[in-house]
Design a protein around this motif. Structure first.
Motif, mmCIF file in Angstrom:
data_model
loop_
_atom_site.group_PDB
_atom_site.id
_atom_site.type_symbol
_atom_site.label_atom_id
_atom_site.label_comp_id
_atom_site.label_asym_id
_atom_site.label_seq_id
_atom_site.Cartn_x
_atom_site.Cartn_y
_atom_site.Cartn_z
ATOM 1 N N GLY A 335 16.767 -8.736 -4.112
ATOM 2 C CA GLY A 335 16.339 -9.304 -2.830
ATOM 3 C C GLY A 335 16.809 -8.520 -1.634
ATOM 4 N N GLN A 336 17.203 -7.253 -1.845
ATOM 5 C CA GLN A 336 17.720 -6.461 -0.722
ATOM 6 C C GLN A 336 16.698 -5.486 -0.155
ATOM 7 O OE1 GLN A 336 21.324 -4.813 -2.339
ATOM 8 N NE2 GLN A 336 22.433 -6.717 -2.140
ATOM 9 N N LEU A 337 15.540 -5.423 -0.777
ATOM 10 C CA LEU A 337 14.486 -4.524 -0.279
ATOM 11 C C LEU A 337 13.146 -5.204 -0.543
ATOM 12 C CD1 LEU A 337 14.266 -0.768 -0.451
ATOM 13 C CD2 LEU A 337 12.459 -1.977 -1.630
ATOM 14 N N GLU A 338 12.285 -5.159 0.459
ATOM 15 C CA GLU A 338 10.999 -5.862 0.326
ATOM 16 C C GLU A 338 9.915 -4.917 -0.182
ATOM 17 O OE1 GLU A 338 10.265 -7.687 4.104
ATOM 18 O OE2 GLU A 338 12.020 -8.972 3.929
ATOM 19 N N LEU A 339 9.181 -5.377 -1.170
ATOM 20 C CA LEU A 339 8.015 -4.620 -1.639
ATOM 21 C C LEU A 339 6.739 -5.445 -1.440
ATOM 22 C CD1 LEU A 339 9.257 -3.064 -5.033
ATOM 23 C CD2 LEU A 339 9.089 -1.926 -2.818
ATOM 24 N N ASP A 340 6.783 -6.722 -1.842
ATOM 25 C CA ASP A 340 5.565 -7.557 -1.749
ATOM 26 C C ASP A 340 5.038 -7.596 -0.318
ATOM 27 O OD1 ASP A 340 5.565 -8.947 -4.568
ATOM 28 O OD2 ASP A 340 7.619 -9.033 -3.823
ATOM 29 N N GLU A 341 5.945 -7.650 0.635
ATOM 30 C CA GLU A 341 5.547 -7.757 2.047
ATOM 31 C C GLU A 341 4.876 -6.485 2.561
ATOM 32 O OE1 GLU A 341 8.331 -8.613 0.673
ATOM 33 O OE2 GLU A 341 8.719 -10.717 1.157
ATOM 34 N N LEU A 342 5.009 -5.378 1.795
ATOM 35 C CA LEU A 342 4.346 -4.126 2.203
ATOM 36 C C LEU A 342 2.862 -4.136 1.861
ATOM 37 C CD1 LEU A 342 7.008 -1.607 0.846
ATOM 38 C CD2 LEU A 342 6.438 -1.914 3.256
ATOM 39 N N ILE A 343 2.480 -5.037 0.956
ATOM 40 C CA ILE A 343 1.081 -5.038 0.478
ATOM 41 C C ILE A 343 0.260 -5.968 1.362
ATOM 42 C CG2 ILE A 343 -0.433 -5.534 -1.481
ATOM 43 C CD1 ILE A 343 2.069 -4.958 -3.280
ATOM 44 N N THR A 344 -0.581 -5.368 2.196
ATOM 45 C CA THR A 344 -1.396 -6.170 3.112
ATOM 46 C C THR A 344 -2.642 -6.700 2.411
ATOM 47 O OG1 THR A 344 -0.692 -4.646 4.839
ATOM 48 C CG2 THR A 344 -2.468 -6.171 5.409
ATOM 49 N N ARG A 345 -3.231 -5.848 1.565
ATOM 50 C CA ARG A 345 -4.493 -6.239 0.940
ATOM 51 C C ARG A 345 -4.668 -5.517 -0.390
ATOM 52 N NH1 ARG A 345 -10.589 -5.447 3.398
ATOM 53 N NH2 ARG A 345 -11.551 -6.206 1.500
ATOM 54 N N THR A 346 -5.297 -6.201 -1.357
ATOM 55 C CA THR A 346 -5.609 -5.540 -2.626
ATOM 56 C C THR A 346 -7.118 -5.314 -2.720
ATOM 57 O OG1 THR A 346 -5.759 -7.644 -3.792
ATOM 58 C CG2 THR A 346 -3.628 -6.546 -3.825
ATOM 59 N N TYR A 347 -7.510 -4.314 -3.496
ATOM 60 C CA TYR A 347 -8.923 -3.914 -3.629
ATOM 61 C C TYR A 347 -9.231 -3.648 -5.091
ATOM 62 C CZ TYR A 347 -8.231 -2.695 1.314
ATOM 63 O OH TYR A 347 -7.921 -2.719 2.649
ATOM 64 N N ARG A 348 -10.516 -3.713 -5.432
ATOM 65 C CA ARG A 348 -10.967 -3.203 -6.718
ATOM 66 C C ARG A 348 -11.288 -1.718 -6.541
ATOM 67 N NH1 ARG A 348 -12.798 -6.918 -10.236
ATOM 68 N NH2 ARG A 348 -14.464 -5.572 -11.001
ATOM 69 N N LEU A 349 -11.237 -0.972 -7.637
ATOM 70 C CA LEU A 349 -11.475 0.470 -7.529
ATOM 71 C C LEU A 349 -12.831 0.783 -6.875
ATOM 72 C CD1 LEU A 349 -10.396 3.316 -8.189
ATOM 73 C CD2 LEU A 349 -11.527 3.145 -10.413
ATOM 74 N N GLU A 350 -13.832 -0.035 -7.173
ATOM 75 C CA GLU A 350 -15.183 0.193 -6.599
ATOM 76 C C GLU A 350 -15.157 0.151 -5.069
ATOM 77 O OE1 GLU A 350 -14.207 -1.556 -9.384
ATOM 78 O OE2 GLU A 350 -15.688 -3.171 -9.364
ATOM 79 N N ASP A 351 -14.175 -0.549 -4.505
ATOM 80 C CA ASP A 351 -14.121 -0.709 -3.045
ATOM 81 C C ASP A 351 -13.161 0.282 -2.380
ATOM 82 O OD1 ASP A 351 -15.908 -2.839 -3.281
ATOM 83 O OD2 ASP A 351 -14.268 -4.216 -3.749
ATOM 84 N N ILE A 352 -12.906 1.379 -3.063
ATOM 85 C CA ILE A 352 -11.875 2.309 -2.577
ATOM 86 C C ILE A 352 -12.217 2.894 -1.205
ATOM 87 C CG2 ILE A 352 -12.807 4.328 -3.832
ATOM 88 C CD1 ILE A 352 -9.757 5.026 -4.299
ATOM 89 N N ASN A 353 -13.489 3.109 -0.922
ATOM 90 C CA ASN A 353 -13.815 3.686 0.394
ATOM 91 C C ASN A 353 -13.529 2.695 1.524
ATOM 92 O OD1 ASN A 353 -14.658 6.419 -0.192
ATOM 93 N ND2 ASN A 353 -16.282 5.435 -1.397
ATOM 94 N N GLU A 354 -13.679 1.397 1.222
ATOM 95 C CA GLU A 354 -13.305 0.367 2.204
ATOM 96 C C GLU A 354 -11.779 0.395 2.417
ATOM 97 O OE1 GLU A 354 -14.699 -3.492 0.962
ATOM 98 O OE2 GLU A 354 -13.601 -4.459 2.599
ATOM 99 N N ALA A 355 -11.056 0.607 1.321
ATOM 100 C CA ALA A 355 -9.585 0.670 1.428
ATOM 101 C C ALA A 355 -9.167 1.844 2.319
ATOM 102 C CB ALA A 355 -8.967 0.797 0.043
ATOM 103 N N PHE A 356 -9.845 2.977 2.194
ATOM 104 C CA PHE A 356 -9.506 4.129 3.043
ATOM 105 C C PHE A 356 -9.927 3.909 4.495
ATOM 106 C CE2 PHE A 356 -8.489 6.377 -0.824
ATOM 107 C CZ PHE A 356 -7.415 7.154 -0.411
ATOM 108 N N ALA A 357 -11.045 3.204 4.691
ATOM 109 C CA ALA A 357 -11.454 2.886 6.073
ATOM 110 C C ALA A 357 -10.387 1.996 6.712
ATOM 111 C CB ALA A 357 -12.813 2.196 6.068
ATOM 112 N N ASP A 358 -9.874 1.042 5.952
ATOM 113 C CA ASP A 358 -8.824 0.149 6.473
ATOM 114 C C ASP A 358 -7.538 0.924 6.778
ATOM 115 O OD1 ASP A 358 -10.554 -1.981 6.338
ATOM 116 O OD2 ASP A 358 -9.722 -2.823 4.485
ATOM 117 N N LEU A 359 -7.221 1.916 5.929
ATOM 118 C CA LEU A 359 -6.035 2.759 6.178
ATOM 119 C C LEU A 359 -6.193 3.482 7.516
ATOM 120 C CD1 LEU A 359 -3.471 4.403 4.698
ATOM 121 C CD2 LEU A 359 -5.199 6.174 4.576
ATOM 122 N N ARG A 360 -7.364 4.109 7.696
ATOM 123 C CA ARG A 360 -7.580 4.886 8.932
ATOM 124 C C ARG A 360 -7.602 3.995 10.167
ATOM 125 N NH1 ARG A 360 -12.388 9.049 7.092
ATOM 126 N NH2 ARG A 360 -11.205 10.046 5.439
#
Ligand SMILES: NC(=O)c1ccc[n+]([C@@H]2O[C@H](COP(=O)([O-])OP(=O)(O)OC[C@H]3O[C@@H](n4cnc5c(N)ncnc54)[C@H](O)[C@@H]3O)[C@@H](O)[C@H]2O)c1
Ligand SMILES: [Zn+2]
Ligand SMILES: [Zn+2]
Length: 373
Positions: A335-360
């Motif tokens: 409990g001294q380092l957060e990982l779950d809180e770093l994940i804003t959204r999950t995607y399926r592989l087919e939606d990878i271009n949407e994931a990159f648009a969200d990154l940018r």
């Protein structure tokens, strides 16, 4: 085996990722097959698409931030077994070269070839449309299965959930280590972190672990600034100029002890902005990737030399994967380092271009691709 993967056929053209069938060879000597749970989307993969990091080979299977379970072990692998829970390190460590045995495993000789578009033995494990496919970082985590060199596979405690653990393959140690090791942060330091995305947010966590007194996050995106405060930043501002005003007040005009650069694309002007904020004898850490061909940088060389500052490059946060991946996993478990809180959204592989648009567009701390069972 037949599976699917996200490929770049024309890296450097912003053409985006093509999700298609790929053929994966069985693991050869020194390799294992890993069934992935998930893969983080790190900005370094976007650099392949934009051309900031040019590649000598196409097509390339992207992705270098994954975790999963070993399902097949190739010959001459003695320390991994079927069923092991593992994090894939985006840089391999052979454990034998001069760099590895002198405490610089992040600079292992094997790492020199991670962008060559071939496995360490010069051949291809992945094929598509009749052509050999390169893999980002010898891995290619934008596919549900990865044939990885055992030198890049690190066992973790099986009690740790694999989805958050995938971020320990790159972004978490890179950011955290930038504070803890590369900057060698000290108790009571005043630090500035430029860019609090997937990497920089972990520089904030590292600064907290080191007991920094003032942690100033700089990010133009309001959501990132709000999150930085949740992760432990004491202040969050939008611009370098605002940070300069704050640091001046905090340090009686002396400047910050450490400044860390974790922006999406490092441009020449940011080094001087960091230099201006740094006190005499302070440390500037450059973690963000600049366009590989960029040579221009603004820098007040005279003041830099005469005030005894240090500009420190940082690869993988200067971490040692075999030590620091299990260490970070353990900090998470306690409990001294957060990982779950770093994940804003999950995607399926087919939606990878949407994931990159969200990154940018700055919508995610980390987007994560999740694979089916
Ligand atoms: N050195 C290494 O070993 C290593 C490893 C992994 C990633 N990286 C690099 O680290 C960088 C960050 O990656 P990431 O995945 O965190 O990207 P990200 O897109 O998640 O985060 C970058 C952040 O920088 C912010 N930003 C942009 N311009 C800024 C500015 N002028 N001032 C302050 N903030 C600014 C963005 O709003 C964003 O929040 C990338 O260049 C990536 O390639 C380096
Ligand atoms: Zn990365
Ligand atoms: Zn080595």
């Amino acid at each position: 085996m037949q599976t699917v993967g996200a490929l770049l056929w024309e890296p450097g053209t912003r053409s985006g990722w093509s999700v298609e069938e790929i053929e994966l060879d069985p693991p050869e000597a020194g390799e294992v097959l890993v069934k992935l749970t998930s893969s983080g989307i790190c900005h370094s993969d976007d650099h392949l698409d934009t051309g900031d990091i040019p590649l000598p080979w196409a097509p390339i299977l992207g992705g270098h931030e994954g975790a999963g379970v070993v399902t097949e072990v190739g010959p001459e692998v003695h320390d991994l077994a079927e069923g092991d829970h593992v994090v894939l390190s985006f840089l391999p460590s052979c454990g034998r070269c001069r760099m590895c045995v002198s405490g610089r495993a992040n600079m292992c000789d094997l790492g020199a070839g991670v962008l060559a578009g071939r496995a360490p033995d010069g051949t291809h494990r992945i094929h598509a449309r009749g052509k050999g496919v390169g893999a980002m970082s010898y891995l290619g985590t934008f596919a549900p299965y990865v044939v990885a060199p055992a030198a890049a596979v690190v066992k973790i405690d099986p009690e740790i959930p694999l989805m958050p653990a995938s971020l320990i393959g790159c972004g978490v140690p890179t950011g955290w280590g930038s504070s803890v090791y590369a900057a060698d942060m000290q108790l009571g330091d005043t630090v500035v972190i430029f860019g609090t995305g997937g990497v920089g947010m972990n520089a904030v966590q590292g600064a907290v672990h080191r007991g920094a007194k003032n942690i100033v996050a700089v990010d133009p995106v309001e959501f990132k600034r709000d999150k930085a405060k949740e992760f432990g930043a004491t202040h969050a501002v939008a611009t370098h100029a605002e940070a300069a005003g704050l640091v001046e007040q905090m340090t009686n005009g002396q400047g910050a002890d450490r400044v860390i650069i974790t922006v999406d694309v490092a441009r020449g002007e940011i080094v001087e902005q960091a230099n201006q904020l740094t006190r005499r004898g302070g440390v500037i850490v450059l973690t963000a990737a600049a366009p590989v061909l960029q040579r221009d940088v603004q820098f007040d060389l005279f003041t830099f030399a005469m005030s005894g500052k240090r500009l420190q490059g940082s690869l993988y946060g200067t971490t040692q994967s075999r030590n620091d991946i299990p260490l970070i996993a353990d900090l998470y478990k306690r409990g001294q380092l957060e990982l779950d809180e770093l994940i804003t959204r999950t995607y399926r592989l087919e939606d990878i271009n949407e994931a990159f648009a969200d990154l940018r567009d700055g919508r995610n701390l980390r987007g994560v691709i999740v694979y089916d069972d």
